[in-house]
Write a protein that holds these residues in place. Sequence first.
Motif, mmCIF file in Angstrom:
data_model
loop_
_atom_site.group_PDB
_atom_site.id
_atom_site.type_symbol
_atom_site.label_atom_id
_atom_site.label_comp_id
_atom_site.label_asym_id
_atom_site.label_seq_id
_atom_site.Cartn_x
_atom_site.Cartn_y
_atom_site.Cartn_z
ATOM 1 N N TRP A 230 0.822 -1.209 0.000
ATOM 2 C CA TRP A 230 0.000 0.000 0.000
ATOM 3 C C TRP A 230 0.859 1.264 0.000
ATOM 4 O O TRP A 230 1.970 1.263 0.498
ATOM 5 C CB TRP A 230 -0.888 0.052 1.256
ATOM 6 C CG TRP A 230 -1.801 -1.123 1.401
ATOM 7 C CD1 TRP A 230 -1.599 -2.224 2.180
ATOM 8 C CD2 TRP A 230 -3.048 -1.330 0.747
ATOM 9 N NE1 TRP A 230 -2.640 -3.103 2.061
ATOM 10 C CE2 TRP A 230 -3.544 -2.582 1.183
ATOM 11 C CE3 TRP A 230 -3.800 -0.584 -0.162
ATOM 12 C CZ2 TRP A 230 -4.762 -3.099 0.740
ATOM 13 C CZ3 TRP A 230 -5.005 -1.095 -0.611
ATOM 14 C CH2 TRP A 230 -5.475 -2.338 -0.161
ATOM 15 N N ILE A 259 -5.490 6.325 -0.028
ATOM 16 C CA ILE A 259 -4.892 4.983 0.007
ATOM 17 C C ILE A 259 -4.860 4.366 -1.394
ATOM 18 O O ILE A 259 -5.881 4.333 -2.091
ATOM 19 C CB ILE A 259 -5.664 4.084 0.998
ATOM 20 C CG1 ILE A 259 -5.586 4.727 2.391
ATOM 21 C CG2 ILE A 259 -5.079 2.672 1.019
ATOM 22 C CD1 ILE A 259 -6.568 4.202 3.385
ATOM 23 N N ASP A 260 -3.669 3.933 -1.777
ATOM 24 C CA ASP A 260 -3.474 3.320 -3.098
ATOM 25 C C ASP A 260 -2.759 1.989 -2.954
ATOM 26 O O ASP A 260 -1.968 1.798 -2.028
ATOM 27 C CB ASP A 260 -2.620 4.225 -3.990
ATOM 28 C CG ASP A 260 -3.333 5.502 -4.348
ATOM 29 O OD1 ASP A 260 -4.034 5.508 -5.366
ATOM 30 O OD2 ASP A 260 -3.212 6.491 -3.590
ATOM 31 N N LEU A 261 -3.013 1.128 -3.909
ATOM 32 C CA LEU A 261 -2.338 -0.166 -3.960
ATOM 33 C C LEU A 261 -1.372 -0.129 -5.137
ATOM 34 O O LEU A 261 -1.761 0.260 -6.236
ATOM 35 C CB LEU A 261 -3.388 -1.267 -4.187
ATOM 36 C CG LEU A 261 -2.907 -2.708 -4.199
ATOM 37 C CD1 LEU A 261 -2.465 -3.135 -2.806
ATOM 38 C CD2 LEU A 261 -4.024 -3.618 -4.681
ATOM 39 N N LEU A 410 -3.561 -1.246 7.711
ATOM 40 C CA LEU A 410 -3.156 -1.539 6.322
ATOM 41 C C LEU A 410 -2.216 -2.736 6.276
ATOM 42 O O LEU A 410 -2.266 -3.540 5.342
ATOM 43 C CB LEU A 410 -2.437 -0.327 5.714
ATOM 44 C CG LEU A 410 -3.303 0.837 5.241
ATOM 45 C CD1 LEU A 410 -2.425 1.984 4.762
ATOM 46 C CD2 LEU A 410 -4.229 0.393 4.118
#
Lengths: 413, 232
Positions: A230, A259-261, A410
Amino acid sequence: MDSSLAIRALMMTRWLLVVLVTLSSRIGLAEIKFDILDNCHGLTIVYESLRSDPTIPATCRAPSNPIERALASHTRLNEAHLCFLYSPPAPFLSNFSCFRSSVETGAVLTCFRSATLSDIQEYKEQFATEFANKVTEYLAAAAACGASNGDSTHAQQTQFAPFLRYVSNFEFGFIAGLGADRPSSSSVVHGYASIDPEVEEASSALEFVYFITDAPKYAPSGERRSVGDWIITIDDAMPADKAFNANAKILANLTSYSIDLHTNRGVSQSEKLAHLERWQRAVANTLEAEGFQLLSDGDLKAYTGMSGKEMLDKSTTLLPFGSRQSAAVKWAPTLLVLLNVERPRCTNAGGVIGAYVMTMEPIPDVASDFGDVSLFLVGLGSCSHSSNSSTRKYFKGLIDETTTDLINSLRLD
Amino acid sequence: MQVTNRTLCLTQTTLLAASLIATSAVQSEEQSRGCLYATYVGSEHTPVIPCADADPLNIGQDADVQRAMGVLGIKAEMIRFRGCPHHRFSAAQEYTERPEDRRYVISYPTETNGRYLAPIVHELGHILQFEMEGGLRALTEKYSSKRIELGADYLAGLTFSHALHDIDINQFQHNILLTGVYVELDFDAHGNPSERGAAFRLGYINFDKAGPDMRSASDHFQRNLYGLVTRY
């Protein structure tokens, strides 16, 4: 009548009909104008005057037409921030209403005049057959102007004049860079927008010209941290806090977690929403551990007259019309509201700390985007005084704890 | 010009349909769609419009085209160029005995008056897309027409940025064949002018600092950028 005369008369009639049909089809063409970005002299005058004198004029006129009045009323800005000009800065803008608006660096000029929505619709429908060639020539002429940096193209809605969003929604436009640099910090956008039907006595659309000079270079805000697969971007939203605390009689602090993957894991939108809800709960859990009490929807309605969803819907209606029409992101349906009446010290004197935990949905078709969680802390009553350093310190501690717990959450996902 | 292209496309489709009826034993692989040429050509497979197999404008020898092919990782032996009067720019997969020996043809109109570089780079983007997905059919099964086309515009922007930085980007931005339309059918959608411009510029300005790995960049567009281009 002589038969040859009759034939001639018939031929003439047919010819006349052909001419009339041709003319009427030309007359029926949408009234979309292509005469701004190719006005090289006019562009030079405006560009140079904005650069040489970026300050807003000291004297401004009162808004005088329905769109100007709606702008003044919706933005609630005074003349120091939004100034209607007595006359346009160059003759080629003589039929436009023009205003200057305040920016931290550089200068902004926005001009507009009435247009018709049906013309915009016709333009789009007939673009391939009637307008594509004209547009290509228009863009080439714009790029050839001395004031231009030679880069011109179709504009995006993100390049629309910000204040006009309060009354209208971007439909289409063209942009040319100004100056010598590429990319340039100055540009001019010419385009069309549909007007909010609720603006009384206004036309259905407007044509606009939007100059911006010496704009600051775009820099992404927030601190990026990698947590396993993440990436979390923590934005303290300082400009928003500053603006909010300047205008409101409460102490407020907004922190946003985007929040990014960054792996190629395929995740559906519904799975993403489930993740987002867990993270929202994780933030609320941190606050509950600190003594906050989560309000039920019934409690919220009893205290405020609105449920969580109604609050979110209301906040959406407060957005400018154009932003509402074209917003790519939207609130997720759940709003968590918590109150702390026991900590910090200001609560002893009847003050309250409120916390709103909101989420923005992931943008559809953007695999890496998992949305945003926002924590909006407010000090009410005796906790509202901005000079109260213990409340500010308390906010900072809460945000630090929330950040730590969210990052730990996370790690488990 | 757009009308001409649409008429040509319709003509191609009609001829394709007629030849399919006439040679029922010969199967074409796809329905005609946009600038993806839609059917295998050569051998006994369906020829679409009679056209000499030649490159009259020597586009294959153009140094800029070769630079673009280099940055896109397309080998010269994989591709041939074919110019014909009144054709539209298009990319197609050629028939080969062994499916794994993929080869491609890019068709172009011989009336281009020298303004062919940007459309050719867009078509080269399609060749990379074919290669990545294992051919035309696999590509069109995976992605919609609009995704494929905007993806090729993005790759064209990256190619201008990495390999053609001395070429004026207005060759793309002011090219009527690449301008897009607001009203189009899904099966042949290319995106509206704003979307096409945005896809190209995202590649050209390259905010993401995509390196020269065009395959990763293409994948990144489909995963993350398409949604932004079509919503902002």
